[in-house]
Design an enzyme around this catalytic site. Structure first.
Site, PDB file in Angstrom:
ATOM      1  N   GLY A 225       0.338  -1.211  -0.007  1.00  0.00           N
ATOM      2  CA  GLY A 225       0.110   0.043   0.039  1.00  0.00           C
ATOM      3  C   GLY A 225       0.617   0.982   0.229  1.00  0.00           C
ATOM      4  N   SER A 226       0.288   2.682   0.636  1.00  0.00           N
ATOM      5  CA  SER A 226       1.708   3.600   0.874  1.00  0.00           C
ATOM      6  C   SER A 226       2.214   4.053   1.776  1.00  0.00           C
ATOM      7  CB  SER A 226       0.042   4.746   0.782  1.00  0.00           C
ATOM      8  OG  SER A 226      -1.001   4.377   1.146  1.00  0.00           O
ATOM      9  N   GLY A 230       1.484   2.387   5.034  1.00  0.00           N
ATOM     10  CA  GLY A 230       3.167   1.326   5.747  1.00  0.00           C
ATOM     11  C   GLY A 230       4.275   1.856   7.076  1.00  0.00           C
ATOM     12  N   GLU A 247       5.859  -2.937   1.189  1.00  0.00           N
ATOM     13  CA  GLU A 247       5.464  -3.262  -1.008  1.00  0.00           C
ATOM     14  C   GLU A 247       4.849  -1.642  -1.020  1.00  0.00           C
ATOM     15  OE1 GLU A 247       7.346  -5.186  -3.295  1.00  0.00           O
ATOM     16  OE2 GLU A 247       7.126  -6.352  -1.995  1.00  0.00           O
ATOM     17  N   CYS A 281       1.713   0.250  -9.670  1.00  0.00           N
ATOM     18  CA  CYS A 281       2.523  -0.045  -8.248  1.00  0.00           C
ATOM     19  C   CYS A 281       4.029   0.668  -8.975  1.00  0.00           C
ATOM     20  CB  CYS A 281       3.202  -0.491  -7.220  1.00  0.00           C
ATOM     21  SG  CYS A 281       3.046  -2.871  -8.286  1.00  0.00           S
TER      22      CYS A 281
HETATM   23  P1  NAD Z   1      -3.278   2.061   1.270  1.00  0.00           P
HETATM   24  O1  NAD Z   1      -2.231   2.551   1.751  1.00  0.00           O
HETATM   25  O2  NAD Z   1      -4.564   3.356   1.183  1.00  0.00           O
HETATM   26  O3  NAD Z   1      -4.108   1.086   1.621  1.00  0.00           O
HETATM   27  C1  NAD Z   1      -3.545  -0.096   1.540  1.00  0.00           C
HETATM   28  C2  NAD Z   1      -4.114  -1.083   2.497  1.00  0.00           C
HETATM   29  O4  NAD Z   1      -3.874  -0.672   3.914  1.00  0.00           O
HETATM   30  C3  NAD Z   1      -5.985  -1.431   2.664  1.00  0.00           C
HETATM   31  O5  NAD Z   1      -5.851  -2.444   3.261  1.00  0.00           O
HETATM   32  C4  NAD Z   1      -6.251  -0.148   3.694  1.00  0.00           C
HETATM   33  O6  NAD Z   1      -7.309  -0.674   4.825  1.00  0.00           O
HETATM   34  C5  NAD Z   1      -5.106  -0.433   5.317  1.00  0.00           C
HETATM   35  N1  NAD Z   1      -4.551   0.354   6.156  1.00  0.00           N
HETATM   36  C6  NAD Z   1      -5.360   2.060   5.369  1.00  0.00           C
HETATM   37  N2  NAD Z   1      -5.134   2.722   7.063  1.00  0.00           N
HETATM   38  C7  NAD Z   1      -4.065   1.704   8.172  1.00  0.00           C
HETATM   39  C8  NAD Z   1      -3.003   1.613   8.887  1.00  0.00           C
HETATM   40  N3  NAD Z   1      -3.407   2.428   9.906  1.00  0.00           N
HETATM   41  N4  NAD Z   1      -3.230   0.189   9.667  1.00  0.00           N
HETATM   42  C9  NAD Z   1      -2.694  -0.942   8.635  1.00  0.00           C
HETATM   43  N5  NAD Z   1      -4.151  -0.686   7.338  1.00  0.00           N
HETATM   44  C10 NAD Z   1      -4.015  -0.159   7.098  1.00  0.00           C
HETATM   45  O7  NAD Z   1      -3.294   1.814  -0.001  1.00  0.00           O
HETATM   46  P2  NAD Z   1      -3.967   2.194  -1.854  1.00  0.00           P
HETATM   47  O8  NAD Z   1      -5.035   3.113  -1.941  1.00  0.00           O
HETATM   48  O9  NAD Z   1      -5.431   0.800  -1.111  1.00  0.00           O
HETATM   49  O10 NAD Z   1      -3.357   1.842  -2.582  1.00  0.00           O
HETATM   50  C11 NAD Z   1      -2.338   2.578  -3.582  1.00  0.00           C
HETATM   51  C12 NAD Z   1      -0.458   2.191  -2.818  1.00  0.00           C
HETATM   52  O11 NAD Z   1      -0.235   0.678  -3.048  1.00  0.00           O
HETATM   53  C13 NAD Z   1       0.219   2.858  -4.143  1.00  0.00           C
HETATM   54  O12 NAD Z   1       1.143   3.536  -3.508  1.00  0.00           O
HETATM   55  C14 NAD Z   1       0.922   1.614  -4.686  1.00  0.00           C
HETATM   56  O13 NAD Z   1       1.936   2.780  -5.521  1.00  0.00           O
HETATM   57  C15 NAD Z   1       0.712   0.899  -3.530  1.00  0.00           C
HETATM   58  N6  NAD Z   1       1.114  -0.737  -4.232  1.00  0.00           N
HETATM   59  C16 NAD Z   1       2.597  -1.509  -3.873  1.00  0.00           C
HETATM   60  C17 NAD Z   1       2.974  -2.941  -4.471  1.00  0.00           C
HETATM   61  C18 NAD Z   1       3.719  -3.204  -4.372  1.00  0.00           C
HETATM   62  O14 NAD Z   1       4.124  -4.238  -4.852  1.00  0.00           O
HETATM   63  N7  NAD Z   1       5.037  -2.011  -4.148  1.00  0.00           N
HETATM   64  C19 NAD Z   1       1.305  -2.714  -5.447  1.00  0.00           C
HETATM   65  C20 NAD Z   1       0.528  -2.349  -5.168  1.00  0.00           C
HETATM   66  C21 NAD Z   1       0.029  -0.603  -4.761  1.00  0.00           C
END
Ligand code: NAD
Length: 525
Positions: A225-226, A230, A247, A281
């Site tokens: 995620g973001s 993270g 990731e 990503c």
């Molecule tokens: P996000 O960080 O908003 O959410 C990811 C997950 O984290 C969701 O399930 C969300 O509900 C959960 N989450 C949110 N707050 C949290 C917290 N405080 N504690 C634990 N979990 C929490 O990301 P997104 O908007 O869903 O996805 C987009 C991002 O993901 C982009 O930055 C993209 O580059 C990244 N991404 C990375 C990869 C990789 O392999 N490097 C792959 C796909 C996406």
């Protein structure tokens, strides 16, 4: 009501899901409380006790059942992915089903090899045998984003099961509906194969549910995620010292040297920028083109981009789909407007499509983009090609490395040595030469992950599989000697003797070794 309002409706005990390409409601999913999360982890721990004792052959049998499920139900999965995320049918097939099948194929044929106990040299201790053993950690937590609703689920399920773990998945709230269907289907495959479906569980909800999972008694966390979230997960994991693989986002550089094949590079840039509507990503977020070929590259990219058809695959074949969340649409719109205000030039696109039908942003090319612009630092995660001009290899490398991220990258040149040299200087977890950086994901023997703000730890390949293991070092006697290793009580001469051993073994030159030997044989302290 807008889709974001639907998502944010209070009390947030339900997630109301909609199709981002049509805004049709899909259904509601119940939000799990922290107590529900803890209960899911306990169920997973119980299921894992039997699963960890299964043979590799049995695990392969279950993975084969999952592979059959993916192949036989690919059309249903693609339709569900499309409804949940608004992506095109072709993106669903190529970006979700195909990598899932390839990952299963690789794991079925290679998994055991990387998990079997591995002999290592016992070095100096010639009377001992040494080996590394790969034991399951227990319960894997996977907290995942919305951009690949099926792939993001099955991707951690495969190594978790192969290595003898159970898994609790927290899907993104934005694709909660389709995720619920997929996890139910995977659980059914497990059950039909004669195992406890609690090996795979979903906990649904917003950030709070993810945070509860990160704080729970899981044994390792894969967070995709973001960067901001993270960081929160790392903080939460610190409470129990739970290991994490991070990731995170990317701002991949895509370098086009003046000796590159422009046709090849332009088509690869189309993949890099417009696959999954740029919500990738490893999207090619910065196209760095050398002065001499900049205009030719821009002209060809424009020719290829202008005719792209955008919409919902439900209305026929389209090239580019929707943006999965209205929040992301706002991010893209703001980033493009900011770049234009800072001097970027719109070659095509540049706007959101205002319609009640769905979340769409036009496939866009921005030229005259410079490293000083905000858009070159922050992830756009949308269908936007940024064209930046560079003069030589040194500048290309400096600009490519001049961001906080380091996920993937691409280099295009007809001189392979030069391309390799540039590639080796890029601060990134992955580099593709003469291809779009995302192609590394299809080579399952490779690892996937980033450096710098893109995260740490690895998915995929041997390292991804072993990240879910307790890598245990084991030493035993080569021959049963039953001879005690007497170190106590310490004798007067011990220090001198051992000092002699060290000089004999590691001293440089014959005279030092000779001195060590004499000390070893001496009875003096
Ligand atoms: P996000 O960080 O908003 O959410 C990811 C997950 O984290 C969701 O399930 C969300 O509900 C959960 N989450 C949110 N707050 C949290 C917290 N405080 N504690 C634990 N979990 C929490 O990301 P997104 O908007 O869903 O996805 C987009 C991002 O993901 C982009 O930055 C993209 O580059 C990244 N991404 C990375 C990869 C990789 O392999 N490097 C792959 C796909 C996406």
């Amino acid at each position: 009501m807008t889709t974001s309002a639907l998502h944010k409706s209070k009390p947030a005990d339900q997630i109301h899901c909609v199709d981002p390409a049509t805004r049709e409601p899909l259904g509601s999913v119940r939000v799990d409380s922290p107590a529900d999360v803890d209960a899911a982890v306990v169920r997973a721990k119980v299921a894992q006790q039997a699963w960890k004792k299964t043979s590799f052959a049995e695990r392969r049998r279950v993975l084969k059942a999952l592979l059959s499920y993916c192949v036989e139900h690919k059309d249903e999965i693609c339709a569900e992915v499309q409804r949940g995320s608004g992506k095109t049918r072709e993106n669903a097939l190529l970006g979700e089903i195909w990598p899932a099948c390839e990952k299963l194929r690789w794991m079925i044929s290679q998994g055991e090899k990387h998990l079997k106990p591995e002999k290592v040299s016992s070095g100096l201790l010639a009377h001992k045998r040494a080996r590394l053993e790969y034991h399951p950690l227990g319960v894997v937590a996977a907290i995942i984003p919305w951009n690949y609703p099926f792939q993001n689920i099955i991707n951690p399920v495969i190594p978790a099961l192969m290595s003898g773990n159970a898994i609790v998945i927290k899907p993104s709230e934005w694709v909660a509906w389709s995720s619920a269907q997929f996890i139910l289907a995977l659980r059914k495959v497990i059950e039909d194969a004669g195992h406890d479906p609690n090996l795979i569980q979903a906990v649904q909800g917003f950030g709070e549910t993810g945070a509860a999972l990160a704080r729970s008694a899981v044994d390792t966390i894969l967070f995709i995620g973001s960067v901001g979230n993270g960081r929160r997960v790392v903080e939460a994991s610190a409470e129990r010292i739970t290991p994490v693989v991070m990731e995170l986002g990317g701002k991949d550089a895509f370098i086009v040297c003046e000796d590159a094949d422009i046709e090849q590079a332009a088509h690869a840039a189309m993949s890099g920028c417009f696959i999954n509507c740029g919500q990738n990503c490893v999207a090619s977020e910065r196209i760095l083109v050398y002065d001499g070929v900049y205009d030719a590259f821009a002209a060809r990219a424009l020719e290829l981009t202008s005719p792209l058809r955008q919409g919902s695959s439900r209305d026929g074949v389209v090239d580019v789909g929707a943006i999965a969340t209205p929040l992301q649409l706002d991010v893209i719109e703001k980033a493009v407007a900011g770049a234009v205000a800072q001097g970027a030039r719109v070659l095509t696109g540049g706007k959101r499509i205002h319609s009640d039908k769905g979340n769409f942003f036009e496939p866009t090319i921005l030229a005259d983009v410079t490293p000083e612009m905000d858009i070159t630092r922050d992830e756009v995660f949308g269908p936007v090609m940024l064209l930046m001009r560079v003069k030589d290899d040194a500048e290309a490398i400096r600009v490519a490395n001049g961001v906080s991220y380091g996920l993937s990258s691409s280099v295009f040149s007809n001189d392979r040595d030069r391309a390799r040299k540039i590639a080796s200087e890029l601060e990134a977890g992955m580099t593709a030469i003469n291809d779009f950086g995302g192609v590394t994901y299809m080579v399952q023997g490779l690892t996937f992950g980033g450096v710098k703000a893109s995260g740490y730890g690895r998915m995929n390949g041997r390292e991804g599989l072993r990240s879910m293991c307790n890598i245990k070092s084991v030493v035993d006697d080569r021959f049963p000697m039953n001879r005690p290793n007497r170190l106590f009580p310490v004798a007067d001469a011990d220090y001198g003797r051992f000092s002699g051993v060290i000089e004999l073994l590691y001293g440089r030159g014959l005279s030092k070794k000779w001195r060590g030997l004499t000390k070893l044989l001496s009875r003096k302290s």
